[in-house]
Motif scaffolding. Structure first.
Motif, PDB file in Angstrom:
ATOM      1  N   ASP A   1       6.698  -0.333   3.982  1.00 36.80           N
ATOM      2  CA  ASP A   1       7.026   1.068   3.680  1.00 36.80           C
ATOM      3  C   ASP A   1       8.336   1.162   2.897  1.00 36.80           C
ATOM      4  O   ASP A   1       8.487   1.995   2.019  1.00 36.80           O
ATOM      5  CB  ASP A   1       7.147   1.893   4.966  1.00 36.80           C
ATOM      6  CG  ASP A   1       5.812   2.068   5.660  1.00 36.80           C
ATOM      7  OD1 ASP A   1       4.794   2.217   4.971  1.00 36.80           O
ATOM      8  OD2 ASP A   1       5.781   2.037   6.903  1.00 36.80           O
ATOM      9  N   VAL A   2       9.288   0.285   3.240  1.00 35.29           N
ATOM     10  CA  VAL A   2      10.573   0.283   2.524  1.00 35.29           C
ATOM     11  C   VAL A   2      10.322  -0.152   1.074  1.00 35.29           C
ATOM     12  O   VAL A   2      10.773   0.508   0.125  1.00 35.29           O
ATOM     13  CB  VAL A   2      11.600  -0.652   3.206  1.00 35.29           C
ATOM     14  CG1 VAL A   2      12.895  -0.733   2.403  1.00 35.29           C
ATOM     15  CG2 VAL A   2      11.896  -0.182   4.628  1.00 35.29           C
ATOM     16  N   PHE A   3       9.557  -1.223   0.892  1.00 31.68           N
ATOM     17  CA  PHE A   3       9.256  -1.701  -0.476  1.00 31.68           C
ATOM     18  C   PHE A   3       8.466  -0.664  -1.266  1.00 31.68           C
ATOM     19  O   PHE A   3       8.629  -0.523  -2.467  1.00 31.68           O
ATOM     20  CB  PHE A   3       8.461  -3.009  -0.404  1.00 31.68           C
ATOM     21  CG  PHE A   3       9.316  -4.243  -0.516  1.00 31.68           C
ATOM     22  CD1 PHE A   3      10.687  -4.170  -0.370  1.00 31.68           C
ATOM     23  CD2 PHE A   3       8.748  -5.481  -0.774  1.00 31.68           C
ATOM     24  CE1 PHE A   3      11.478  -5.310  -0.466  1.00 31.68           C
ATOM     25  CE2 PHE A   3       9.527  -6.626  -0.883  1.00 31.68           C
ATOM     26  CZ  PHE A   3      10.893  -6.539  -0.727  1.00 31.68           C
ATOM     27  N   ALA A   4       7.575   0.049  -0.565  1.00 27.87           N
ATOM     28  CA  ALA A   4       6.723   1.020  -1.254  1.00 27.87           C
ATOM     29  C   ALA A   4       7.479   2.329  -1.507  1.00 27.87           C
ATOM     30  O   ALA A   4       6.934   3.258  -2.094  1.00 27.87           O
ATOM     31  CB  ALA A   4       5.484   1.282  -0.412  1.00 27.87           C
TER      32      ALA A   4
ATOM     33  N   ALA B   1       0.559  -1.845   1.183  1.00 25.29           N
ATOM     34  CA  ALA B   1       0.755  -3.295   0.993  1.00 25.29           C
ATOM     35  C   ALA B   1       0.675  -3.634  -0.505  1.00 25.29           C
ATOM     36  O   ALA B   1       1.451  -4.464  -0.997  1.00 25.29           O
ATOM     37  CB  ALA B   1      -0.288  -4.085   1.787  1.00 25.29           C
ATOM     38  N   GLU B   2      -0.216  -2.954  -1.225  1.00 22.10           N
ATOM     39  CA  GLU B   2      -0.329  -3.204  -2.676  1.00 22.10           C
ATOM     40  C   GLU B   2       0.955  -2.756  -3.385  1.00 22.10           C
ATOM     41  O   GLU B   2       1.428  -3.432  -4.302  1.00 22.10           O
ATOM     42  CB  GLU B   2      -1.538  -2.455  -3.272  1.00 22.10           C
ATOM     43  CG  GLU B   2      -2.892  -3.055  -2.941  1.00 22.10           C
ATOM     44  CD  GLU B   2      -3.405  -2.699  -1.526  1.00 22.10           C
ATOM     45  OE1 GLU B   2      -2.704  -1.959  -0.791  1.00 22.10           O
ATOM     46  OE2 GLU B   2      -4.481  -3.186  -1.155  1.00 22.10           O
ATOM     47  N   ALA B   3       1.508  -1.611  -2.967  1.00 17.49           N
ATOM     48  CA  ALA B   3       2.759  -1.134  -3.583  1.00 17.49           C
ATOM     49  C   ALA B   3       3.893  -2.110  -3.241  1.00 17.49           C
ATOM     50  O   ALA B   3       4.760  -2.396  -4.093  1.00 17.49           O
ATOM     51  CB  ALA B   3       3.090   0.269  -3.088  1.00 17.49           C
TER      52      ALA B   3
ATOM     53  N   CYS C   1      -3.843  -8.578   0.042  1.00 17.19           N
ATOM     54  CA  CYS C   1      -3.282  -7.453   0.799  1.00 17.19           C
ATOM     55  C   CYS C   1      -4.396  -6.830   1.621  1.00 17.19           C
ATOM     56  O   CYS C   1      -5.559  -6.838   1.200  1.00 17.19           O
ATOM     57  CB  CYS C   1      -2.806  -6.342  -0.146  1.00 17.19           C
ATOM     58  SG  CYS C   1      -1.449  -6.774  -1.228  1.00 17.19           S
ATOM     59  N   HIS C   2      -4.029  -6.273   2.764  1.00 15.21           N
ATOM     60  CA  HIS C   2      -4.997  -5.470   3.533  1.00 15.21           C
ATOM     61  C   HIS C   2      -4.213  -4.426   4.302  1.00 15.21           C
ATOM     62  O   HIS C   2      -3.147  -4.725   4.835  1.00 15.21           O
ATOM     63  CB  HIS C   2      -5.797  -6.350   4.502  1.00 15.21           C
ATOM     64  CG  HIS C   2      -7.042  -5.660   4.981  1.00 15.21           C
ATOM     65  ND1 HIS C   2      -7.025  -4.611   5.880  1.00 15.21           N
ATOM     66  CD2 HIS C   2      -8.343  -5.840   4.655  1.00 15.21           C
ATOM     67  CE1 HIS C   2      -8.256  -4.191   6.090  1.00 15.21           C
ATOM     68  NE2 HIS C   2      -9.076  -4.917   5.361  1.00 15.21           N
ATOM     69  N   ASN C   3      -4.752  -3.193   4.370  1.00 17.50           N
ATOM     70  CA  ASN C   3      -4.009  -2.164   5.103  1.00 17.50           C
ATOM     71  C   ASN C   3      -4.126  -2.389   6.611  1.00 17.50           C
ATOM     72  O   ASN C   3      -4.927  -3.203   7.069  1.00 17.50           O
ATOM     73  CB  ASN C   3      -4.475  -0.763   4.690  1.00 17.50           C
ATOM     74  CG  ASN C   3      -5.839  -0.447   5.239  1.00 17.50           C
ATOM     75  OD1 ASN C   3      -6.023  -0.268   6.440  1.00 17.50           O
ATOM     76  ND2 ASN C   3      -6.838  -0.417   4.363  1.00 17.50           N
ATOM     77  N   GLY C   4      -3.327  -1.670   7.363  1.00 15.51           N
ATOM     78  CA  GLY C   4      -3.237  -1.911   8.798  1.00 15.51           C
ATOM     79  C   GLY C   4      -4.067  -0.970   9.644  1.00 15.51           C
ATOM     80  O   GLY C   4      -3.846  -0.853  10.846  1.00 15.51           O
TER      81      GLY C   4
ATOM     82  N   GLY D   1       0.276  -1.455   7.202  1.00 16.10           N
ATOM     83  CA  GLY D   1       0.682  -0.230   6.530  1.00 16.10           C
ATOM     84  C   GLY D   1      -0.518   0.629   6.163  1.00 16.10           C
ATOM     85  O   GLY D   1      -1.671   0.190   6.269  1.00 16.10           O
ATOM     86  N   SER D   2      -0.232   1.852   5.729  1.00 15.00           N
ATOM     87  CA  SER D   2      -1.302   2.769   5.319  1.00 15.00           C
ATOM     88  C   SER D   2      -1.978   2.224   4.061  1.00 15.00           C
ATOM     89  O   SER D   2      -1.369   1.424   3.338  1.00 15.00           O
ATOM     90  CB  SER D   2      -0.711   4.139   4.996  1.00 15.00           C
ATOM     91  OG  SER D   2       0.055   4.572   6.067  1.00 15.00           O
TER      92      SER D   2
END
Ligand code: UDP
Length: 242
Positions: free
Chosen positions: A193-196, A116-118, A135-138, A111-112
């Motif tokens: 993205d759905v969770f965030a 992932a943190e959100a 977490c790590h972004n994509g 993810g952006s």
């Protein structure tokens, strides 16, 4: 485990959500790594066109589940018993619930930046006690990969969720699986993205009416070309069968 069924040559395990979660937990407890793919119609179509991807899904993944109304319809149309849809987003949620209950740890990769943190914050509110150990972004380069793999392993995560979209997430997982310590490796597309709150999931009634694809198209018209895979999939199943 039950023999997989074949949809356009792709082996799919016709398990229920409960059976899928139990299978994954048992393998995790036996210290066996499981690469899971939730195969929707789009993924099955990608397998028709990309031999490398087909090999990953058909030969490397230990568990391939019927995600989406299209995959379930195709399995049943071809005469198999397919008890239910096991969508990636739903399996992700069930595994987080299991992790919260049993103390397993998860790692969110993809993810952006910030997504992932959100998603981690949302998971902690939905599944109190869940441990998202990192977490790590994509958005990364090849040079970043050793550090990402090290962060995943050092976190002690049992489950690795990778949200880079298909086929990138499966290709990344296959390329690095030998170095990855988590026991469950799973690509989850846009689930962070759905969770965030960046992307909405279709309402339950639309999911139940097999209309999730229509909702996605309405929300993200830019997916139109990609989604042409769906009618092509239906025609291919009808005309070429197994
Ligand atoms: N993404 C990423 N790195 C990339 C390409 C994509 O982290 O190099 C993320 C993107 O931010 C999004 C997800 O991957 O969160 C892809 O979501 P999509 O809904 O397209 O995936 P699908 O469920 O269709 O496979």
């Amino acid at each position: 485990m039950q023999e997989p069924i074949k949809i356009l040559g792709v082996p799919v395990h016709p398990l229920t959500m409960r059976q899928s979660v139990d299978f994954l937990e048992q393998r995790m407890l036996a210290r066996e790594q499981t690469f899971v793919v939730t195969a929707n119609a789009e993924i099955i179509m990608m397998c028709q066109e990309d031999a490398g991807y087909n090999k990953i899904v058909s030969q490397e993944a230990e568990l391939v589940l019927p995600d989406g109304a299209g995959a379930v319809w195709a399995g049943r149309y071809l005469g198999y018993q397919v008890p239910e849809r096991v969508a990636g987003f739903d399996l992700f949620n069930h595994l987080l619930a299991l992790a919260a209950k049993k103390g397993y740890k998860a790692f969110f990769f993809g993810g952006s930046p910030g997504v992932a943190e959100a998603a981690k914050a949302k998971s902690e509110s939905l599944y109190p006690g869940v441990q998202v150990a990192g977490c790590h972004n994509g958005y990364f380069t090849e040079a970043d990969e050793p550090a990402i793999i090290e962060a995943i392993n050092a976190s002690g995560a049992d489950m690795l969720f990778v949200a880079l979209g298909a086929p990138k997430q499966e290709k990344w997982l296959l390329q690095h699986r030998a170095q990855l310590r988590p026991r469950i490796l799973m690509g989850i597309g846009g689930s962070f993205d759905v969770f965030a709150g960046k992307m909405e999931r279709a309402p339950k009634w639309m999911q139940d009416a097999s209309l999730e694809w229509a909702f996605r198209l309405y929300k993200q018209p830019s997916r139109f070309i990609r989604m042409l895979a769906l009618p092509k999939f239906v025609l291919k199943v009808i005309f070429s069968g197994k």
